[in-house]
Design a protein around this motif. Structure first.
Motif, short mmCIF file in Angstrom:
data_model
loop_
_atom_site.label_atom_id
_atom_site.label_comp_id
_atom_site.label_asym_id
_atom_site.label_seq_id
_atom_site.Cartn_x
_atom_site.Cartn_y
_atom_site.Cartn_z
N ALA A 153 51.33 38.37 55.91
CA ALA A 153 52.58 38.33 56.67
C ALA A 153 53.69 37.71 55.85
O ALA A 153 54.86 38.12 55.93
N LEU A 154 53.35 36.71 55.04
CA LEU A 154 54.34 36.05 54.19
C LEU A 154 54.95 37.03 53.20
O LEU A 154 56.18 37.06 53.01
N ALA A 155 54.11 37.84 52.57
CA ALA A 155 54.60 38.84 51.63
C ALA A 155 55.52 39.84 52.33
O ALA A 155 56.53 40.28 51.77
N LEU A 156 55.20 40.19 53.57
CA LEU A 156 56.00 41.16 54.32
C LEU A 156 57.39 40.60 54.61
O LEU A 156 58.38 41.35 54.61
N LEU A 157 57.50 39.30 54.83
CA LEU A 157 58.81 38.69 55.08
C LEU A 157 59.75 38.88 53.89
O LEU A 157 60.92 39.21 54.06
N PHE A 158 59.23 38.69 52.69
CA PHE A 158 60.03 38.89 51.49
C PHE A 158 60.33 40.37 51.28
O PHE A 158 61.45 40.74 50.90
N LEU A 159 59.35 41.22 51.51
CA LEU A 159 59.53 42.65 51.27
C LEU A 159 60.64 43.23 52.14
O LEU A 159 61.46 44.03 51.67
N ILE A 160 60.69 42.85 53.42
CA ILE A 160 61.72 43.37 54.32
C ILE A 160 63.11 43.00 53.81
O ILE A 160 64.04 43.82 53.81
N ALA A 161 63.28 41.75 53.39
CA ALA A 161 64.59 41.31 52.89
C ALA A 161 65.03 42.13 51.69
O ALA A 161 66.21 42.50 51.56
#
Length: 472
Positions: free
Chosen positions: A205-213
């Motif tokens: 989930a942490l990686a997804l937060l950066f990816l969306i940005a």
């Protein structure tokens, strides 16, 4: 210490120009700043020790975790630093040699944007990176609000602002999680990597937060809807910055702060490649059906950035190197295209592909230069785009032949809509070009466009300087 000048100098001069409100526009300030920074970069790069490419001093503590004012000008960040400052140099020389109605406020905000861009490409600390990531948004917001075009500029500007803030909040949430739960020694890239690189479930989930940005900033389908309208609304100099440089912020962040921090988890999100490749074809089809010139170039940019994005996930050295090269090449090509469009808007009142025609008969010099940028946009051999695109497609064929075939379809569509654009404007009977518009070209704009065209051709024939820079 010298690296900090890439941030301090444009920031100070930008603020100084904001204070010169009401006075005669000083366009050459921007050209001087960008030229000085390019000279400084090559001076630093020529030092054999390489220590001048790194600067680090302690900044403050976040939850007892050290944060550094850490700058690093090596690798892709250094290449993007060259691109950003060269783009500003060419842009300000162009503005200085043409009749423009912009004020010192406009030029000052542009320079503050350059300070933020340089900071993003130099930052080697996660908190510092986020600081500059947000800093870039502030002057851009005011540039569009104060100098944007059209009746809907405020609504479009707010949409752009909310889109980017929305993505930034995701990244901020990820940074807070790292600080409070993963607790690295510091927020330096290598220290954060030690706590995020492990493949355990909480990091997904942490990686997804950066990816969306990051995909919002590039932008990648379906987060692209803000881009065409903001390109159309923005004054052309700002559109150059958005297209040639701000989009590269997202791609640079994918390389350094997504793939870099989450190398083991990134493969879980590889399905985004399929979304991006569909977006490539979708954007190409929109560009093919559009008549507005700015809209065509905007969707063309979305398609080309999508191909770079997909190539970065190929995990093949050939594809990644090709993507780096193409990031640099794309910046030069869209810079040339947007400046040509600006000349045509000012001189011939260009709006869409039906507004004028037969330009090659009345202005062959401008037509030849515009055609060179169009051919580079379709990655014709002997142009810089061919080198990067060929490397990316060859890597994608090894990675997944189906994705490569779809990408090639996008390349074909790129040739169709770009040649449709150039043919409509340059050839046929002369239409809507008045006798008073047939005056000779100004030397300055043509000189800037000619230099860009020469660089694109030289890099297409001899790309070794870029590859050597990346290798070292």
């Amino acid at each position: 210490m010298l690296l900090s000048l890439f941030i301090i100098l444009p920031l100070i001069v930008g603020v100084f120009m904001l204070l010169m409100k009401g006075q005669k526009p000083q366009k050459w300030f921007g050209a001087f700043v960008a030229g000085a920074l390019i000279a400084l970069f090559f001076s630093i790069s020529c030092k054999e020790s390489g220590l001048e490419n790194i600067y680090q001093t302690q900044w403050f503590h976040f939850n007892n975790i050290k944060t550094y004012f850490a700058l690093n000008a090596s690798g892709l960040g250094g290449l993007m630093l060259i691109l950003s400052n060269f783009t500003y140099l060419a842009l300000f020389i162009y503005l200085s040699t043409t009749k423009q109605k912009y004020t010192n406020t406009f030029y000052g905000l542009l320079l503050i944007t350059l300070a933020g861009l340089n900071g993003v490409f130099l930052a080697h600390d996660l908190i510092l990176f986020y600081f500059f990531w947000e800093l870039v948004l502030i002057p851009v917001y005011f540039l569009i609000g104060l100098f944007g075009l059209g009746k809907d500029k405020l609504r479009i500007n707010m949409t752009f602002f909310l889109y980017t803030i929305f993505g930034s909040m995701f990244m901020l949430g990820g940074i807070v999680y790292i600080g409070f739960f993963l607790r690295p020694v510091s927020f330096l890239l290598e220290d954060v990597q030690q706590v995020t690189a492990a493949a355990y479930s909480t990091n997904t989930a942490l990686a997804l937060l950066f990816l969306i940005a990051f995909v919002i900033k590039i932008p990648i389908f379906p987060f692209h809807t803000w881009q065409p309208t903001i390109y159309k609304t923005s004054p052309t100099p700002l559109t150059v910055v958005l297209s040639a440089l701000m989009a590269k912020m997202g791609l640079f962040a994918i390389v350094t702060w997504y793939l870099g921090l989450f190398p083991e988890i990134s493969h879980l999100f590889k399905y985004i490649i399929y979304i991006a490749i569909i977006g490539l074809v979708y954007a190409s089809l929109i560009a093919l059906s559009a008549n507005n010139v700015k809209k065509i170039i905007a969707y063309s940019s979305i398609a080309h950035l999508a191909l770079i994005f997909v190539s970065l996930f190929s995990e093949l050295s050939n594809g990644i190197t090709g993507a780096y090269f193409q990031m640099f090449s794309h910046g030069l090509v869209v810079l040339g295209l947007w400046l040509c469009v600006d000349v045509m808007e000012k001189k011939y009142h260009l709006t869409d592909i039906k507004s004028i025609s037969g330009l090659a008969k009345v202005n062959p010099t401008l037509s030849i230069l515009f055609m060179i940028f169009c051919l580079a946009n379709v990655a014709l051999p002997l142009t810089s785009s061919f080198v990067g695109e060929f490397m990316m497609l060859s890597a994608l064929f090894i990675y997944n032949p189906i994705i490569c075939v779809i990408a090639c379809l996008g390349v074909i569509l790129s040739a169709v809509y770009t040649l449709r654009l150039s043919s409509a404007l340059l050839f046929g009977e002369v239409k809507n070009i008045k006798h008073k518009d047939l005056k000779k070209n100004s030397f300055g704009p043509i000189a800037v466009l000619a230099v860009l065209a020469i660089i694109i051709i030289v890099l297409g024939v001899y790309p070794a300087p870029i590859f050597n820079f990346l290798a070292h």
